[in-house]
Write an enzyme that holds these catalytic residues in place. Structure first.
Site, PDB file in Angstrom:
ATOM      1  N   CYS A 357      36.864  34.346  33.830  1.00 39.85           N
ATOM      2  CA  CYS A 357      37.002  35.753  34.249  1.00 39.85           C
ATOM      3  C   CYS A 357      38.018  35.950  35.369  1.00 39.85           C
ATOM      4  O   CYS A 357      38.518  37.062  35.556  1.00 39.85           O
ATOM      5  CB  CYS A 357      35.658  36.296  34.734  1.00 39.85           C
ATOM      6  SG  CYS A 357      34.281  36.038  33.632  1.00 39.85           S
TER       7      CYS A 357
HETATM    8  O1  KQY Z   1      34.639  39.554  33.744  1.00 41.95           O
HETATM    9  C1  KQY Z   1      33.722  39.596  34.525  1.00 41.95           C
HETATM   10  N1  KQY Z   1      32.713  38.811  34.337  1.00 41.95           N
HETATM   11  C2  KQY Z   1      33.753  40.531  35.659  1.00 41.95           C
HETATM   12  C3  KQY Z   1      32.464  40.961  36.215  1.00 41.95           C
HETATM   13  C4  KQY Z   1      32.663  41.965  37.306  1.00 41.95           C
HETATM   14  C5  KQY Z   1      31.555  42.055  38.210  1.00 41.95           C
HETATM   15  C6  KQY Z   1      31.791  42.970  39.371  1.00 41.95           C
HETATM   16  N2  KQY Z   1      30.897  42.675  40.424  1.00 41.95           N
END
Ligand code: KQY
Length: 363
Positions: A357
């Site tokens: 991510c």
């Molecule tokens: O791609 C992702 N797992 C992003 C998650 C965002 C979380 C924001 N606190």
């Protein structure tokens, strides 16, 4: 940089390669948001630096940092990692750096999707998200590549995985969620993916990882290791709510064929035991809007599937769990030409995602 509005990657002969194909580099963003990263992001920044260093062993890493964090990023990162000042609302490069596509001649372009913080005012995770939404275009400008403007379609990079040979994998839970493109039918969403990734087959897994606040991005539950082969996050614990979720994905994949008519080979990748956030960690997080970001005991969406494939390494998370070693061995066997590097990633997980991510490959 040219902004392309009248054409699509498929029409122009561009396709998104699989992550296992060669990269020119990787984009990351330095974390500092106080309602995402506990205690002002001190620990998260250390983990991000470890990830950046591991990826930089075999590709050029560019880290975007705010003005406030620029000097600190420059001091924490080695000189062979490039640091550029760029505004963002948070640090999820996978989701709002461009999706890169290339043609047979090797020309590269970016796709600039719309971003609304994983669901906008419906069930998004923060507001505003305008700086994140402008990053893809700025990064294409920085890298000197033309950009397809698809901001009218909400999509995060973590919600797609491609095999580079015509197949894209997504989850229904995410792509059909109310907060993204509610005016579009499933068929219309497929048409956009086919046109902008140059694929001809969409694999719709039903769901992702329990409590994944992205509406269950595919990159936390299932990933291509090569065309025709995936790893799937798996638990043998039938009492775990994740069991039925992973099983539903397995049942789907066992019946599916990809764009080339191949059956999908599924490798089960064990999950760690449920990881929950502590009271001390929660105390280090600012509130988001008027509510606590996390509550003590809340389960986090920990999964080893959230790894990054660099030119010479697999950069994967560890959680201090007995399954860390087993997951590492499975990935090492699946990627014999790449050395697996495992990084303790609890401080990234607390932010709501993991190594995949926070990274975006540049091709
Ligand atoms: O791609 C992702 N797992 C992003 C998650 C965002 C979380 C924001 N606190």
């Amino acid at each position: 940089m040219r902004r392309i509005t009248e054409s699509t990657p498929a029409a122009d002969g561009f396709r998104m390669p699989g992550e296992f194909e060669p990269h020119r580099g990787c984009i990351m963003i330095f974390p500092e948001r106080a309602d995402s990263w506990q205690y002002g992001g001190y620990a998260a920044r250390k983990a991000f630096v470890q990830v950046a260093e591991a990826i930089a062993r075999s590709e050029k890493v560019t880290v975007c940092a705010s003005d406030a964090q620029y000097d600190n990023a420059r001091a924490m990162l080695p000189p062979w990692i490039r640091v550029v000042e760029m505004s963002s609302n948070d640090a999820w490069a996978r989701d709002y750096a461009p999706t890169f596509v290339k043609n047979e001649e090797g020309e590269v372009r970016g796709v600039d999707w719309g971003f609304n913080a994983w669901g906008g005012l419906q069930d998004g995770l923060y507001f505003p998200w305008d700086k994140d939404n402008r990053m893809a275009r700025k990064l294409c400008d920085l890298l000197d590549v033309d950009v397809y403007d698809k901001r009218d379609f909400i999509l995060e990079g973590g919600s797609i995985h491609v095999d580079g040979e015509g197949t894209c994998m997504v989850t229904e839970a995410c792509l059909l969620s109310e907060g993204r493109n509610p005016e579009l039918t499933r068929e219309q969403i497929e048409a956009v993916l086919c046109a902008y990734l140059n694929v001809s087959k969409i694999l719709w897994l039903p769901c992702g990882i329990y409590q994944d606040e992205t509406n269950e991005h595919v990159d936390n539950i299932c990933a291509f290791v090569k065309p025709g082969e995936v790893v799937l996050a798996w638990t043998e614990d039938r009492d775990d709510v994740q069991y039925e979720m992973s099983k539903a994905c397995l049942s789907y994949l066992e019946k599916a064929v990809d764009a080339k008519g191949r059956r999908i080979k599924v490798h089960k990748l064990p999950l760690p035991k449920p990881v929950t956030v502590t009271a001390e960690e929660c105390a280090g997080l600012d509130a988001c809007w008027d509510a606590p970001t996390r509550t003590p005991g809340e389960r986090l969406a920990a999964s080893y599937v959230n790894f990054y494939i660099s030119n010479e390494n697999i950069v994967m998370p560890g959680f201090g769990d007995p399954a860390d070693e087993q997951a590492k061995e499975i990935l090492q066997a699946l990627f014999p030409e790449r050395e697996v590097v495992q990084i303790y990633a609890r401080d990234i997980l607390i932010g709501g995602g993991n190594i995949h991510c926070i990274t975006q490959q540049v091709i």
